[in-house]
Structures are given as structure tokens and as C-alpha cells.
Design an enzyme around this catalytic site. Structure first.
Site, mmCIF file in Angstrom:
data_model
loop_
_atom_site.group_PDB
_atom_site.id
_atom_site.type_symbol
_atom_site.label_atom_id
_atom_site.label_comp_id
_atom_site.label_asym_id
_atom_site.label_seq_id
_atom_site.Cartn_x
_atom_site.Cartn_y
_atom_site.Cartn_z
ATOM 1 C CE LYS A 116 -4.178 -1.023 2.028
ATOM 2 N NZ LYS A 116 -5.086 -1.369 2.651
ATOM 3 C CE LYS A 198 -9.042 -10.112 -2.598
ATOM 4 N NZ LYS A 198 -8.319 -10.135 -1.776
ATOM 5 C CE LYS A 201 -14.030 -3.421 -1.647
ATOM 6 N NZ LYS A 201 -14.752 -3.878 -0.535
#
Ligand code: TRP
Length: 336
Positions: A116, A198, A201
């Protein structure tokens, strides 16, 4: 929560974006299924989502929407506890004490932190760094026995166990060591466009995911566009045929059929028929959830009442843990 001896489950989901079919199959559908065997606490992890900059109005709206969606999936707020993380201040209280018992080095090794930070180099904030400590607090504060989490969260569960074990060693037995829980049907759903990744969204390619709120036509269109291979045979092989295997996993989830049964069913048929069948069973599964979601979300008063009661019940349990921890570490407590 009738039977005291039932094991306790806690899990959380962030209110960022509409959940995908991957969130449904990999997480929330199982949350509903687990209710018959465990005492469950399910949490909308709004505090965790602040580690990435959010639009305030959107975050508020999504928190209520996600709560309604969890109810629509079948979370029973009478038997179990559904709540929003920030409504139970004890989580952040415990988080501070745990942060003081967690090492810089341990947190620096977290792969999600590294990922991140790389993704948002302009906002590598302290919350992103201590994210696993808050997550440990979420789990340990309820003495959860089992924590259903996806693959990407297993390292965070490990550190929660480490923190708990270390605290117990120093201050005496306080926390239950939580176990990860991967339900048998908790398959990981991959991107429809790049089946090595994966389903997410936050993917910029909208054809790579199916949202839980997508209508039937959209689901059919996205399934038809799903990346497969040129071999033309419906056969499960994650390595060689990741796209087809992913679609088979989805199909298997909703039909209860094994991979062999699915292969037999589509033997001699093209991918076109297979993809349409996948879309049909997916839409059949999601349509009733969507109808229920619409109905529940329209009743804001009901959703908020559920969350209020959930927060009260969660706080009752959580506050007890915080008092105990505060006492153990030596914070002065006054008589009530
Ligand atoms: N970090 C989790 C995720 O992004 C969400 C979460 C927050 C969670 N607290 C938790 C999951 C506690 C399990 C237990 O998926």
C-alpha cells in the site's frame, strides 16, 4: 447467542467500494453460513478504511450500504452482532496499548504495508503502519476463537497471535490466541480479465469484476468477456487454465457441483454455453440478495437501529476487555 460453549467468530470488511462476487463467495456468504455453528460478531471496519484517503460523504453512505448488504446476505442481527467499528471506541483504546507492545520491525515487515505504501506514495501515514495493531485489537478485544480472513490478511492474523502471546507472557493470561478460518467453500475468486490476480473492486478494468449489485445483463456481459484459453475444454487446472478454473469455481459454488461433475456437464460444449451457464447461476444467486438489499436500504431507520443495538452489545463485551487490560498494564482506575 444462546449456547455459551459455541466458539466465537469475529470478522470485518471495509466499507470501500461495492463488494464484488469475490467478496461474496470468499467472505460474506460464508459469514452467513457460519452463523449456525458459531457465535458471530461481524464488523464494518470503517476506521481501517481511513488509512487510505476517503471522501467523507461517500464513506458515511457506504458504511450504511454495506451494513444493509450484510443484512441482505442473511446476517441475523438478533442472534449475532453486526456493528460498525468506530461505534465501539474500545477498539481504538485497546489498539494504543497493543501498539506499545508491538515492534517497529514487526510492522515494517507486513507485506500489505509495503504494497500500500508503494501504491499511495503520497500518503504513507501512521495509520497504514499501525493498521495490523488495530486489527489485532478488533480480534483480541472479543477473545475471538476463529477469524475468517482471505489470503491477503493471514499475515495480519499471525501478528495478532504474536501480539496476544507476547502480552499474555508479560502480563498473564489475557487474550485468546485466535485461529484463522478458511471455510471449505471459501474459494478465492480471481479477476475475470487477468485470472492470475484476485478479483478486486479497486481494479480499473470494470470487466474484471462482478459487483454484488450488478444486474443480470451486466453479469452475462462480463461473464461472456471473461478471459479463458484456446483449448476449448471445460477442465479444472488452476495453472494451465486459470480463467476456466475460476469460472468453474464460481459455478461450483452456486450449484454445489464438483469440478469433475462440471467438466462432465460441459463436455463437448463450447465456452459460450459454459459462460452463459455461469452467468445464469450467478445472477440467480445475487438477484434475491439484491432485492432484499433494496428493501432493507430503503428503511434507514431499521438499519441504524440494528447498528445501534449491535454497537451496544459489542461495547459491552469490548469494554470489559479494555478494563482488564488497563488494570494489567498499570493504568490507574477509579471506583465507578
Ligand atoms: N483488514 C481487513 C480487510 O481489509 C478488515 C478487517 C478489519 C478485519 N479488522 C478485522 C478482518 C478483524 C478480520 C478481523 O479485509
Amino acid at each position: 447467542m444462546a449456547d455459551e460453549k459455541r466458539k466465537r467468530i469475529l470478522s470485518g470488511i471495509q466499507p470501500t467500494g461495492t463488494p464484488t462476487l469475490g467478496n461474496y463467495i470468499g467472505a460474506v456468504r460464508n459469514w452467513a453460513l457460519l452463523q449456525s455453528d458459531y457465535d458471530c460478531l461481524y464488523m464494518v471496519a470503517d476506521l481501517h478504511s481511513l488509512t487510505v484517503r476517503q471522501n467523507p460523504a461517500e464513506l458515511r453512505r457506504r458504511t450504511r450500504e454495506l451494513s444493509a448488504l450484510l443484512l441482505a446476505v442473511g446476517i441475523d442481527p438478533k442472534e449475532h452482532v453486526l456493528f460498525v467499528q468506530s461505534h465501539v471506541p474500545a477498539h481504538t483504546q485497546l489498539s494504543w496499548v497493543l501498539a506499545c507492545n508491538t515492534q517497529f520491525g514487526e510492522l515494517s515487515r507486513m507485506t500489505q504495508f509495503k504494497d500500500k505504501s508503494a501504491k499511495h506514495p503520497d500518503n504513507v501515514n501512521g495509520g497504514l503502519f499501525t493498521y495490523p495493531v488495530l486489527m489485532a485489537a478488533d480480534i483480541l478485544i472479543y477473545n475471538a476463537d476463529l477469524v475468517p480472513v482471505g489470503q491477503d490478511q493471514t499475515q495480519h492474523l499471525e501478528i495478532a497471535r504474536d501480539i496476544a502471546g507476547r502480552f499474555n507472557n508479560i502480563y498473564g493470561d489475557t487474550f485468546t490466541l485466535p485461529e484463522g478460518y478458511v471455510p471449505a467453500s471459501g474459494a478465492k475468486i480471481m479477476s475475470l480479465a487477468e485470472p492470475a490476480k484476485k478479483m478486486s473492486k479497486s481494479d480499473t478494468n470494470v470487466n474484471s469484476f462482478i459487483l454484488m449489485t450488478d444486474d443480470k445483463d451486466t453479469i452475462i456481459r462480463k461473464c461472456k468477456r471473461a478471459v479463458t484459453d484456446s483449448d476449448g475444454c471445460v477442465r479444472f487446472d488452476r495453472e494451465q487454465k486459470p480463467g476456466v478454473s475460476n469460472l468453474m469455481t464460481i459455478y461450483g459454488t452456486f450449484t454445489g457441483k464438483s469440478m469433475d461433475e462440471i467438466a462432465a456437464e460441459f463436455e463437448g460444449k463450447g465456452y459460450g454455453d459454459f459462460k452463459l451457464a455461469v452467468a445464469e447461476v450467478t445472477a440467480d444467486a445475487l438477484t434475491p440478495v439484491q432485492a432484499e438489499y433494496g428493501r432493507i436500504l430503503a428503511d434507514k431507520t431499521y438499519v441504524d437501529a440494528v447498528l445501534k443495538s449491535g454497537a451496544e452489545r459489542a461495547a459491552h463485551l469490548a469494554d470489559r476487555t479494555v478494563s482488564k487490560v488497563y488494570r494489567k498494564v498499570g493504568l490507574l482506575q477509579l471506583d465507578k
